[in-house]
Motif scaffolding. Structure first.
Motif, PDB file in Angstrom:
ATOM      1  N   VAL A   1      17.418  55.727  -5.410  1.00 36.93           N
ATOM      2  CA  VAL A   1      15.983  55.994  -5.228  1.00 36.93           C
ATOM      3  C   VAL A   1      15.741  56.466  -3.791  1.00 36.93           C
ATOM      4  N   ASP A   2      14.848  57.433  -3.639  1.00 40.89           N
ATOM      5  CA  ASP A   2      14.655  58.080  -2.335  1.00 40.89           C
ATOM      6  C   ASP A   2      13.677  57.352  -1.428  1.00 40.89           C
ATOM      7  N   ALA A   3      12.685  56.666  -1.992  1.00 39.59           N
ATOM      8  CA  ALA A   3      11.698  55.982  -1.152  1.00 39.59           C
ATOM      9  C   ALA A   3      10.981  54.922  -1.973  1.00 39.59           C
ATOM     10  N   LEU A   4      10.451  53.925  -1.280  1.00 40.95           N
ATOM     11  CA  LEU A   4       9.586  52.919  -1.881  1.00 40.95           C
ATOM     12  C   LEU A   4       8.170  53.138  -1.370  1.00 40.95           C
ATOM     13  N   ILE A   5       7.209  53.051  -2.274  1.00 44.99           N
ATOM     14  CA  ILE A   5       5.796  53.160  -1.916  1.00 44.99           C
ATOM     15  C   ILE A   5       5.253  51.736  -1.815  1.00 44.99           C
ATOM     16  N   VAL A   6       4.760  51.337  -0.645  1.00 42.99           N
ATOM     17  CA  VAL A   6       4.413  49.931  -0.401  1.00 42.99           C
ATOM     18  C   VAL A   6       2.984  49.790   0.095  1.00 42.99           C
ATOM     19  N   GLN A   7       2.393  48.650  -0.234  1.00 40.76           N
ATOM     20  CA  GLN A   7       1.095  48.251   0.319  1.00 40.76           C
ATOM     21  C   GLN A   7       1.242  47.040   1.232  1.00 40.76           C
ATOM     22  N   ASP A   8       2.066  46.074   0.822  1.00 39.75           N
ATOM     23  CA  ASP A   8       2.165  44.788   1.514  1.00 39.75           C
ATOM     24  C   ASP A   8       3.045  44.928   2.756  1.00 39.75           C
TER      25      ASP A   8
END
Length: 656
Positions: free
Chosen positions: A91-98
């Motif tokens: 996987v190329d990236a994680l999309i995060v809020q926390d």
């Protein structure tokens, strides 16, 4: 000079939808992982994501996985393990809020700021860049000048500016809506929104007078930035995001294809720009955003505040006008189409507005063309006497075209990369070199002794034709060249084997040429957060998130709303949409109007839906509306899904 890359970022609910997003031209796809993905019914296994990564990377398209709920302390370890699993499958990236995730042992994977991080200011954008986020999606409510100001504040070599260009609109600033949790215990910030914004409300003014009855005053039309793409590029946007991780296959195919065509036009005009992935998508249909479910379209605030952004009459899909009722009988309805060439089909979905402006569905069981062109006899699935206010002269819309649905059910796109092919003679026989359109190259060799062809005049054409048959590979020939000093005969089986080997070698070279996106390194010492106090609006739900903000200089940190410490009336939703403005009751609208100026004040209003009552308060300086209420006792008394391990008091911390 390296070109600036534009990224078309498409959603996927499932692995197979993700594959079709790639086929229809997506440069990147975002998809939910096994959990913590902010869409409660759009989870995917690591195994399926691994297959999607493998497919996407063949085109150098990227896969981003959403890990963007706010997390309890007892969920951080599971999130950490999931992040490592996703990293290990490519996987190329994680999309995060926390922000608590930035304080734990994550893999060296690129991090992107989720829409719930609520990026509205240059200061917030620069802070997230300096904290280690490489791609930031801006609030959908921003204007072109506001987007440009953020672009000017960040380092565009380190940070990609992302913006939503299509799909459903949350009326609240993302991450700033707590109505669902307050009323039902289902948290939007944890992926389980109850969509109170789509309900009908009675609106009362400060004197208790009804100013709107049963109107969906918090329901927005759908976002569509098709006409603003060039201006968004000029404002600094480089990743263009389509909303829709709950949407079906046909939506993703159609909307991805629509924007792919628009962006290809932009790229053809502007050689300093390039797509961030490779290959060209071709379609067996003409993309049309009106064909999918939509609440009609708006470009929202990009070009400034407008009055017609709301879908106040219905949150359903009103479809496109196709004609009017010319006759009603006991068994069928006859309609005359606006365009005589319009065809209707068994299974079409039609609709109309009744006298109360409620949308009534009319699903067609059988459609028969009358003798008069443009006139159709339609036999509904349901009894005719059940259709309220269906009478002669009523306008009819179509919101499902079965012919279109069947087209999108079939294979509807191909994506290919152009290659130059050269067959040359060497000391041991022949070699075939393939070079793709971005410069990756590979050579395969065939040990073979020279044989003269029976027909020297046609030998070259036969070789070129055979070599160019790339079939169901990812490639299509741009040109086939023969660097041969003499005419050759090559047995077809051996030539096919040479071509297959060259294709495999080129795929391997392309895979070797795809670098992992780098993880940004936070600046040291840690960048100060733009504010030194955080309320519940900051969504701090675990100790690691608290540590993050303390490290960045925040002195007072309140717990997230889901911690259920805010028991009184607070802002449950903050919006750029203003009910007063939409109802022409804004004091700014009244300025200069004779007899009205000074009489219209931004007094609170009330929203009522059954027993639910909410207060609207208006903050005119930033031009924002607050929907105010308090958490229900039933939510407070409910047994939590698992005990919270958050601190019990709101700490005051010193600088670290």
């Amino acid at each position: 000079m390296q070109p600036h890359h534009l990224e078309l970022l498409a959603p996927a609910r499932t692995f197979d939808i993700g594959i079709e997003a790639i086929n229809h031209g997506a440069d990147a796809v975002y998809i939910g992982g096994p959990s913590f993905g902010a869409r409660s019914t759009a989870d995917n296994s690591v195994q399926d994501i691994a297959k999607l990564v493998q497919y996407a990377h063949r085109f150098h398209s990227r896969i981003f996985v959403t890990l963007n709920t706010i997390l309890r302390d007892d969920e951080l370890e599971a999130a950490r393990k999931q992040a490592w699993q996703l990293y290990e499958v490519g996987v190329d990236a994680l999309i995060v809020q926390d922000m608590g995730l930035l304080e734990i042992d994550l893999p060296p994977i690129q991090l992107h700021a989720s829409t719930q991080t609520d990026i509205r200011t240059p200061e917030k954008a620069k802070f997230l860049q300096d904290a280690g986020l490489s791609q930031i999606v801006l609030a959908r409510e921003l204007t072109l000048p506001q987007i440009s100001a953020i672009r000017d504040a960040v380092d565009t070599d380190r940070t990609v500016v992302e913006f939503f260009v299509h799909g459903a609109l949350c009326v609240a600033y993302s991450g700033q809506c707590f109505i669902s949790h307050a009323h039902t215990g289902r948290s939007a910030n944890r992926g389980d929104c109850s969509q109170a914004c789509r309900l009908p409300y009675e609106v009362k003014d400060a004197q208790g007078r009804i100013v709107a009855h049963d109107k969906h005053v918090l329901s927005m039309k759908d976002n569509n930035q098709s006409d603003n793409l060039r201006e968004l590029v000029d404002a600094g946007v480089r990743s263009f995001k389509i909303e829709g991780r709950y949407k079906d296959m046909a939506y993703v195919k159609n909307i991805t294809a629509h924007y792919r065509k628009l962006f290809d036009e932009v790229l053809n005009e502007r050689p300093e720009l390039a797509a961030s992935s490779h290959g060209r998508a071709t379609f067996s249909f003409e993309p049309d955003p009106n064909q999918n479910f939509n609440r009609e379209f708006t470009d929202y605030f990009v070009q400034g505040r407008k009055e017609d952004i709301g879908a106040f009459d219905t949150p359903k899909n009103p479809g496109q006008t196709i004609g009017w009722v010319s006759k009603v009988s006991a068994e069928h309805v006859e309609i005359t189409t606006d365009n005589p060439a319009t065809e209707l089909h068994n299974g079409d979905g039609l609709c109309y507005y009744d006298l109360q402006k409620e949308l009534v569905g009319l699903q067609i069981n059988r459609a028969e063309a009358a003798k008069t062109k443009g006139v159709w006899k339609l036999f509904p699935k349901d009894p005719m006497d059940g259709f309220k206010d269906l009478r002669q002269g009523v306008q009819i819309n179509r919101n499902r075209d079965m012919s279109w649905v069947r087209t999108l059910d079939k294979k509807s796109a191909e994506r290919r990369m152009g290659v130059w092919m050269q067959l040359a003679e060497n000391n041991n026989g022949l070699q075939l070199t393939l070079t793709d359109e971005v410069g990756h190259s590979a050579t395969a060799h065939l040990a073979i002794t020279w044989q003269a062809p029976k027909d020297s005049a046609q030998a070259a054409d036969k070789l070129k034709s055979a070599l160019g048959k790339l079939g169901d590979t990812l490639f299509e020939p741009l040109d086939v060249q023969l660097a041969l000093p003499r005419a050759w005969f090559v047995p077809p089986s051996r030539l096919n084997a040479l071509r297959r080997e060259a294709v495999q070698a080129l795929e391997a070279a392309r895979a070797e040429g795809l670098n992992r996106l780098p993880r940004a390194v936070p600046i040291d010492p840690p960048a100060p957060y733009p504010e030194d106090t955080l309320t519940y609006l900051a969504n701090v739900f675990n100790q690691k998130a608290r540590d993050f903000y303390a490290k960045h200089g925040v002195k007072v940190i309140d717990a997230a709303y889901e911690s259920q410490e805010e028991l009184g009336e607070v802002s449950l939703m903050i919006t750029k949409h203003c009910v007063r403005f939409s109802l022409s009751l804004c004091p700014k609208q009244a300025k200069g109007v004779t007899g009205v100026q000074g009489t219209v004040k931004a007094e609170p209003m009330q929203l009522i839906n059954g027993k639910e009552k909410l207060t609207l308060r208006f903050d005119c300086k930033p031009c924002e509306m607050h929907v105010v209420g308090k958490i229900k006792k039933t939510v407070l008394n409910a047994v939590p899904e698992s005990p919270l391990q958050f601190y019990k008091s709101r700490p005051v911390v010193g600088l670290h």
